[in-house]
Design a protein around this motif. Structure first.
Motif, PDB file in Angstrom:
ATOM      1  N   GLN A   1      51.633  -8.814 -50.322  1.00  0.00           N
ATOM      2  CA  GLN A   1      51.273  -7.450 -49.536  1.00  0.00           C
ATOM      3  C   GLN A   1      52.271  -6.915 -48.780  1.00  0.00           C
ATOM      4  O   GLN A   1      52.359  -5.841 -48.786  1.00  0.00           O
ATOM      5  CB  GLN A   1      50.346  -8.190 -48.333  1.00  0.00           C
ATOM      6  CG  GLN A   1      48.808  -8.389 -48.542  1.00  0.00           C
ATOM      7  CD  GLN A   1      47.939  -8.601 -47.357  1.00  0.00           C
ATOM      8  OE1 GLN A   1      48.248  -7.831 -46.269  1.00  0.00           O
ATOM      9  NE2 GLN A   1      47.445  -9.471 -47.323  1.00  0.00           N
ATOM     10  N   GLN A   2      53.467  -7.446 -48.845  1.00  0.00           N
ATOM     11  CA  GLN A   2      54.714  -6.916 -48.291  1.00  0.00           C
ATOM     12  C   GLN A   2      55.565  -6.349 -49.430  1.00  0.00           C
ATOM     13  O   GLN A   2      56.641  -5.928 -49.003  1.00  0.00           O
ATOM     14  CB  GLN A   2      55.567  -7.971 -47.414  1.00  0.00           C
ATOM     15  CG  GLN A   2      54.692  -8.093 -46.024  1.00  0.00           C
ATOM     16  CD  GLN A   2      54.617  -9.705 -45.570  1.00  0.00           C
ATOM     17  OE1 GLN A   2      55.429 -10.385 -45.922  1.00  0.00           O
ATOM     18  NE2 GLN A   2      53.729  -9.961 -44.864  1.00  0.00           N
TER      19      GLN A   2
ATOM     20  N   GLN B   1      49.287 -14.262 -51.669  1.00  0.00           N
ATOM     21  CA  GLN B   1      48.761 -12.847 -51.372  1.00  0.00           C
ATOM     22  C   GLN B   1      49.384 -12.135 -50.212  1.00  0.00           C
ATOM     23  O   GLN B   1      49.625 -11.209 -50.009  1.00  0.00           O
ATOM     24  CB  GLN B   1      47.276 -13.017 -51.356  1.00  0.00           C
ATOM     25  CG  GLN B   1      46.557 -13.793 -50.345  1.00  0.00           C
ATOM     26  CD  GLN B   1      46.456 -13.114 -49.022  1.00  0.00           C
ATOM     27  OE1 GLN B   1      46.506 -11.890 -49.084  1.00  0.00           O
ATOM     28  NE2 GLN B   1      45.987 -13.917 -48.046  1.00  0.00           N
TER      29      GLN B   1
ATOM     30  N   TYR C   1      44.885  -3.536 -48.842  1.00  0.00           N
ATOM     31  CA  TYR C   1      45.042  -4.897 -48.218  1.00  0.00           C
ATOM     32  C   TYR C   1      43.760  -5.793 -48.516  1.00  0.00           C
ATOM     33  O   TYR C   1      43.947  -7.091 -48.583  1.00  0.00           O
ATOM     34  CB  TYR C   1      45.612  -5.129 -46.735  1.00  0.00           C
ATOM     35  CG  TYR C   1      44.803  -4.442 -45.842  1.00  0.00           C
ATOM     36  CD1 TYR C   1      43.613  -5.427 -45.090  1.00  0.00           C
ATOM     37  CD2 TYR C   1      44.531  -3.025 -45.522  1.00  0.00           C
ATOM     38  CE1 TYR C   1      42.971  -4.952 -44.308  1.00  0.00           C
ATOM     39  CE2 TYR C   1      43.457  -2.707 -44.604  1.00  0.00           C
ATOM     40  CZ  TYR C   1      42.676  -3.548 -43.876  1.00  0.00           C
ATOM     41  OH  TYR C   1      41.859  -3.152 -43.009  1.00  0.00           O
TER      42      TYR C   1
ATOM     43  N   GLY D   1      51.790  -4.666 -52.719  1.00  0.00           N
ATOM     44  CA  GLY D   1      50.880  -4.101 -51.529  1.00  0.00           C
ATOM     45  C   GLY D   1      50.961  -2.806 -51.126  1.00  0.00           C
ATOM     46  O   GLY D   1      50.026  -2.490 -50.194  1.00  0.00           O
TER      47      GLY D   1
END
Lengths: 349, 314
Positions: B267-268, B263, B277, B272
């Motif tokens: 997110q990047q 995860q 977030y 994401g």
């Protein structure tokens, strides 16, 4: 060692252990205050003064006790039926969120209707939050302690998302906070000019209502029977599952009211620091009150006084205000032991 | 596809093993308590106290392993408090555990403020550095993932192995398991259920505290108030997920840590950018609840878990 039940505890047997528990709490606090370089008597004096030393201080204590009465009642109701609700924190925020959703201009109603609507919606929101873990407990046997605890983290992240997204105040200068409630959705002050809101009165009413439910209704009787011995209760024909679910709705609803009261009565908007752990402190309140609804009011005042007092003591004496948290945690542990010792004698083998 | 790139990278698995390490210590600690019949909800607070105690000891001049020892002892002392309340007195393990978490956490924060009154950011220490195991660390993919970790990570896996060995291959382990399954039988053998349970809680709590210390001495190099952040509660779920068995619990911890590492990386990526977030941060807690639900039908729970034992009672 072994424990031997006492058939008819004497008056001293019932009073002495709890008194010693309170005494032991103060001894622990005194030692810790000395370690931090404070004079224990000065520290306790400053706590007392900070909590009750002025009109402002007393009102501050009453305001701080308000959410603790609600969460304390929520825990007391649940624990009495052995439903281990450690999720009052999330239920409180659920009540706060729904209050903000309804009360920031989406609806326009006269104040009494608006307030009633927000309060009822907050209760429903809190109740629904606890219904999930309660169903997992009754249907699948999943321990509600862990699920309610974990759900606190999930719901706080959800609130964080709401405050940065859909509920974010457009005028909030980028801060993650909600818009302010419209005046009709604000709980007024009990006496004009004094900083004490009607949430406190609502909390007292809630305490009396829970006391009535506990002592005068079938549900109250059933909740206690399930808590004392679920198997025997089932054998006696009490619908245990239904009782647990009803307990969950009541408990979650009370915690939801705490969120409504804090937003509508005190803060006027929702931020992520609305509750500094009222849900967890409610456990201490409920245990100190021996799970009695009217005792919850007294315990909440005691706990609020220590928090408010320790805050001002910390500024004056330089002893960290976490002393208050330590006092409450040790009071909780000493008190559960003391209650046991009112009913049992310790015998050597 | 980004997901496959992530799953095939050594750095991803290295991170998963690193994230799993504190969970393994604490999960094994909780497992020992529960196998003996005691649910230890003090775990969250004990991890906070261990994280602080180990770090402050190293900051005060002790070597890193000295810090680990201080954390271990801190956890054992808190475990002793728990066990006195929960075993001979047989008080509600829910209330005692939550009470101990509140006590350990507030004592830690209080001590922090007393020792470091005027600091705005906590001081840093020199944390454990990765130790590359000769030859093994040269293997492709598994080398950097498994054998280039800090010593405390190796210790976590060794501890899990030793715990399994003791639990299943020694008389002591048999006594611990029996105390959690059938305490009357243990007492009938002339053994003290009280002593076995108290010992298990003390030792288990020590391991929980080392799990906390992993955060300050190995994963990071400083102490923050919210650094444990529910990991203790997650470990309680991991014990259930692992069906109270050390091997499965370790597997669960690694699996869980892999999701956590995933995860962070997702997110990047493009996902994401679309998904808030907070949804990623929720995943560990949601997974824990799911694990509890999925495992709820299995009946491997120690029969006498949370049942106090009072001699003479049947």
């Amino acid at each position: 060692m072994r424990l031997e039940p006492i058939a008819a505890p004497s008056f001293g047997r019932r009073i002495l252990p709890p008194a010693l528990a309170i005494g032991a709490t103060f001894v622990v606090a005194a030692l810790l205050a000395m370690i931090a370089g404070g004079n224990p008597f000065a520290v306790f004096g400053l706590i007392l003064k900070g909590a009750f030393g002025s009109k402002f201080a007393i009102l501050e204590t009453l305001n701080s006790a308000t959410p603790l009465i609600f969460t304390g009642l929520a825990i007391a109701v649940a624990f009495r039926a052995k439903l281990w609700n450690i999720g009052a924190e999330a239920q409180l925020y659920a009540g706060a969120v729904i209050t903000v959703v309804l009360g920031t201009g989406a609806l326009s109603l006269p104040a009494p209707l608006m307030l009633a609507l927000c309060a009822i919606a907050a209760m429903l929101a809190g109740a629904l939050i606890l219904l999930g873990p309660a169903l997992l407990k009754t249907r699948l046997g999943v321990d509600e302690v862990v699920t309610t605890l974990l759900f606190n983290f999930i719901f706080l992240l959800f609130v964080s998302y709401l405050l940065e997204g859909p509920l974010k105040d457009p005028m909030g200068m980028g801060w993650p906070k909600s818009a302010r409630l419209i005046p009709e959705a604000r709980l007024p002050r009990i006496v004009e000019g004094l900083r004490l809101h009607w949430g406190f009165a609502l909390a007292l009413i809630a305490a009396i209502a829970v006391w009535v439910i506990n002592t005068l209704t079938t549900l109250g009787y059933e909740m206690r029977a399930v808590g004392q011995n679920a198997e025997a209760a089932a054998f006696a024909g009490i619908p245990v599952t239904k009782v647990i679910l009803k307990t969950a709705l009541l408990s979650g609803g009370l915690a939801g009211l705490a969120g409504f009261s804090e937003v509508s009565g005190l803060k006027g908007s929702l931020t992520l620091d609305l509750s500094p752990g009222f849900g967890y402190t409610g456990i201490v309140v409920a245990m100190l009150a021996l799970l009695h609804p009217l005792g919850v009011v007294v315990a909440a005042l005691f706990v609020a006084a220590i928090f408010v007092g320790a805050d001002s003591m910390s500024r004056a004496a330089g002893v960290p205000s976490y002393l208050a948290d330590i006092m409450l945690a040790s009071a909780l542990l000493f008190m559960v032991l003391a209650i046991l010792l009112t009913k049992f004698r310790v015998r050597r083998d | 596809m980004e997901l496959i790139d992530i799953l095939l990278s050594a750095s991803f698995w290295a991170a998963a093993i690193r994230i799993a390490s504190p969970l393994i210590f604490a999960t094994i600690g909780e497992l020992i308590c529960e196998r003996a019949g005691v649910l230890n909800l003090g775990i969250e607070g004990i991890m906070v106290a261990g994280a602080f105690a180990g770090w402050i000891a190293v900051w005060g001049g002790l070597p890193l392993w000295g810090g680990v020892a201080v954390a271990l002892l801190t956890g054992m002392m808190l475990g002793l408090v728990h066990s006195i309340f929960s075993v001979p007195f047989g008080l509600s393990q829910h209330v005692v555990g939550v009470g101990l978490t509140l006590l350990a956490t507030s004592l830690t924060f209080y001590t922090y403020r007393v020792v470091l009154p005027e600091v705005s950011s906590p001081p840093k220490i020199t944390a454990f550095q990765p130790y590359e195991i000769p030859l093994l660390s040269d293997l492709p993919l598994v080398g950097p993932a498994l054998f280039s970790q800090t010593p405390l990570t190796y210790a976590a896996f060794i501890l899990a192995g030793l715990t399994a060995l003791v639990l299943y291959r020694t008389p002591l382990g048999l006594a611990v398991r029996a105390a959690g399954e059938n305490p009357q039988a243990v007492a009938a053998q002339g053994l003290s259920v009280t002593a076995i349970r108290m010992g298990a809680v003390v030792v288990g709590s020590g391991f929980m505290a080392v799990g906390g210390a992993f955060l300050t001495l190995s994963a990071f190099d400083s102490f923050f108030f919210d650094m444990v952040n529910g990991r203790g509660w997650i470990c309680i779920a991991l014990v259930v997920f692992g069906a109270w068995k050390p091997g499965k619990a370790v597997l669960g911890a690694v699996l869980f840590a892999a999701f956590d590492a995933l995860q962070i990386r997702l997110q990047q990526t493009g996902i994401g950018a679309v998904v808030p977030y907070q949804v990623f941060l929720m995943m560990p807690y949601i997974l824990s609840i799911l694990a509890l639900v999925v495992m709820s039908r299995r009946a491997e729970i120690p029969a006498a878990l949370m049942v106090p034992f009072n001699k003479g009672e049947r």
